[in-house]
Every structure is written in C-alpha cells, then in structure tokens.
Design a protein around this motif. Structure first.
Motif, PDB file in Angstrom:
ATOM      1  N   UNK A  43       0.852  -1.197   0.136  1.00  0.00           N
ATOM      2  CA  UNK A  43       0.119  -0.108   0.137  1.00  0.00           C
ATOM      3  C   UNK A  43       1.000   1.391  -0.066  1.00  0.00           C
ATOM      4  N   UNK A  44       1.825   1.265   0.677  1.00  0.00           N
ATOM      5  CA  UNK A  44       2.696   2.319   0.819  1.00  0.00           C
ATOM      6  C   UNK A  44       3.379   2.657  -0.440  1.00  0.00           C
ATOM      7  N   UNK A  45       3.762   1.585  -1.014  1.00  0.00           N
ATOM      8  CA  UNK A  45       4.442   1.590  -2.378  1.00  0.00           C
ATOM      9  C   UNK A  45       3.630   2.347  -3.316  1.00  0.00           C
ATOM     10  N   UNK A  46       2.298   1.843  -3.423  1.00  0.00           N
ATOM     11  CA  UNK A  46       1.398   2.630  -4.376  1.00  0.00           C
ATOM     12  C   UNK A  46       1.243   4.241  -4.072  1.00  0.00           C
ATOM     13  N   UNK A  47       1.190   4.514  -2.840  1.00  0.00           N
ATOM     14  CA  UNK A  47       1.106   5.919  -2.445  1.00  0.00           C
ATOM     15  C   UNK A  47       2.319   6.564  -2.716  1.00  0.00           C
ATOM     16  N   UNK A  48       3.373   5.948  -2.675  1.00  0.00           N
ATOM     17  CA  UNK A  48       4.814   6.638  -3.112  1.00  0.00           C
ATOM     18  C   UNK A  48       4.875   6.987  -4.703  1.00  0.00           C
ATOM     19  N   UNK A  49       4.309   5.958  -5.237  1.00  0.00           N
ATOM     20  CA  UNK A  49       4.408   5.867  -6.848  1.00  0.00           C
ATOM     21  C   UNK A  49       3.360   7.058  -7.290  1.00  0.00           C
ATOM     22  N   UNK A  50       2.273   7.113  -6.639  1.00  0.00           N
ATOM     23  CA  UNK A  50       1.391   8.138  -7.012  1.00  0.00           C
ATOM     24  C   UNK A  50       1.855   9.582  -7.031  1.00  0.00           C
ATOM     25  N   UNK A  51       2.595   9.845  -5.689  1.00  0.00           N
ATOM     26  CA  UNK A  51       3.292  10.865  -5.464  1.00  0.00           C
ATOM     27  C   UNK A  51       4.040  11.304  -6.494  1.00  0.00           C
ATOM     28  N   UNK A  52       4.976  10.528  -6.788  1.00  0.00           N
ATOM     29  CA  UNK A  52       6.114  10.616  -7.983  1.00  0.00           C
ATOM     30  C   UNK A  52       5.497  10.899  -9.177  1.00  0.00           C
ATOM     31  N   UNK A  53       4.364  10.478  -9.648  1.00  0.00           N
ATOM     32  CA  UNK A  53       3.595  10.382 -10.642  1.00  0.00           C
ATOM     33  C   UNK A  53       3.104  11.893 -10.842  1.00  0.00           C
ATOM     34  N   UNK A  54       2.398  12.504  -9.564  1.00  0.00           N
ATOM     35  CA  UNK A  54       2.078  13.639  -9.569  1.00  0.00           C
ATOM     36  C   UNK A  54       2.927  14.844  -9.771  1.00  0.00           C
ATOM     37  N   UNK A  55       4.377  14.417  -9.163  1.00  0.00           N
ATOM     38  CA  UNK A  55       5.229  15.382  -9.212  1.00  0.00           C
ATOM     39  C   UNK A  55       5.914  15.462 -10.545  1.00  0.00           C
ATOM     40  N   UNK A  56       6.003  14.562 -11.317  1.00  0.00           N
ATOM     41  CA  UNK A  56       6.182  14.505 -12.748  1.00  0.00           C
ATOM     42  C   UNK A  56       5.344  15.330 -13.649  1.00  0.00           C
ATOM     43  N   UNK A  57       4.056  15.045 -13.426  1.00  0.00           N
ATOM     44  CA  UNK A  57       3.228  15.721 -14.195  1.00  0.00           C
ATOM     45  C   UNK A  57       2.945  17.217 -13.672  1.00  0.00           C
ATOM     46  N   UNK A  58       3.447  17.559 -12.796  1.00  0.00           N
ATOM     47  CA  UNK A  58       3.515  19.199 -12.538  1.00  0.00           C
ATOM     48  C   UNK A  58       4.721  19.716 -13.000  1.00  0.00           C
ATOM     49  N   UNK A  59       5.814  19.211 -13.483  1.00  0.00           N
ATOM     50  CA  UNK A  59       6.805  19.747 -13.911  1.00  0.00           C
ATOM     51  C   UNK A  59       6.518  20.719 -15.293  1.00  0.00           C
ATOM     52  N   UNK A  60       5.920  20.438 -16.062  1.00  0.00           N
ATOM     53  CA  UNK A  60       5.324  21.134 -17.155  1.00  0.00           C
ATOM     54  C   UNK A  60       4.954  22.668 -16.668  1.00  0.00           C
ATOM     55  N   UNK A  61       3.877  22.556 -16.054  1.00  0.00           N
ATOM     56  CA  UNK A  61       3.208  23.986 -15.664  1.00  0.00           C
ATOM     57  C   UNK A  61       4.358  24.687 -14.726  1.00  0.00           C
ATOM     58  N   UNK A  62       5.014  24.060 -13.866  1.00  0.00           N
ATOM     59  CA  UNK A  62       5.973  24.982 -13.122  1.00  0.00           C
ATOM     60  C   UNK A  62       7.035  25.425 -14.067  1.00  0.00           C
ATOM     61  N   UNK A  63       7.631  24.663 -15.012  1.00  0.00           N
ATOM     62  CA  UNK A  63       8.542  25.395 -15.902  1.00  0.00           C
ATOM     63  C   UNK A  63       7.983  26.277 -16.638  1.00  0.00           C
ATOM     64  N   UNK A  64       6.819  26.284 -17.221  1.00  0.00           N
ATOM     65  CA  UNK A  64       6.062  27.372 -17.704  1.00  0.00           C
ATOM     66  C   UNK A  64       6.031  28.650 -17.069  1.00  0.00           C
ATOM     67  N   UNK A  65       5.727  28.195 -15.599  1.00  0.00           N
ATOM     68  CA  UNK A  65       5.457  29.581 -14.896  1.00  0.00           C
ATOM     69  C   UNK A  65       6.988  30.330 -14.846  1.00  0.00           C
TER      70      UNK A  65
END
Length: 76
Positions: free
Chosen positions: A1-23
């Motif tokens: 369960x903890x591994x899934x939660x960590x993987x989700x956090x990593x995916x969310x962080x990677x998906x937020x890179x584009x908008x952050x770089x644009x700002x």
C-alpha cells in the motif's frame, strides 16, 4: 500500500513539472536588467542589512563573552 502511495506521489510530481517550468519561463520573460540607480539602491540596502547584523552579532558577543566575568565569581 505504501509503495502505491509513493508511486502516485512521484507521478503527480512529474506531471506538475511542465506547468511549473512554464511559470518560471513566464517570470524570466518579465524580468529585466536593473538600472544603475536601482542596482546601487539595492546594494546600499543590502550593505546596511549586513552591517546591522554584524553590529548586532558583535554586541551579543560582547554581552556573552566579556560582561559575565563581572557577575560570576571565580572560584579558586
């Protein structure tokens, strides 16, 4: 369960890179080189801040190092 939660956090962080770089790029596009007057004003304020912190540090040094010897009796 903890591994899934960590993987989700990593995916969310990677998906937020584009908008952050644009700002970041948007802010860099708005930035400009300061005029000589602006630069000198900022330099003066920074120098005064450094000087004030140095003076406070010296005052604390004097209070903590030199002044206590007059109040604490030396045992022999």
């Amino acid at each position: 369960m903890a591994e899934n939660n960590t993987a989700d956090k990593v995916k969310d962080g990677i998906s937020n890179i584009g908008p952050t770089l644009r700002s970041y790029l948007r802010i860099l596009k708005l930035a400009r080189k300061p005029t000589r007057k602006e630069f000198l004003t900022i330099a003066k304020v920074a120098a005064l801040g450094i000087l004030a912190i140095g003076v406070l540090g010296f005052i604390f040094y004097v209070l903590m190092d030199i002044v206590p010897q007059y109040f604490i009796p030396i045992r022999s």
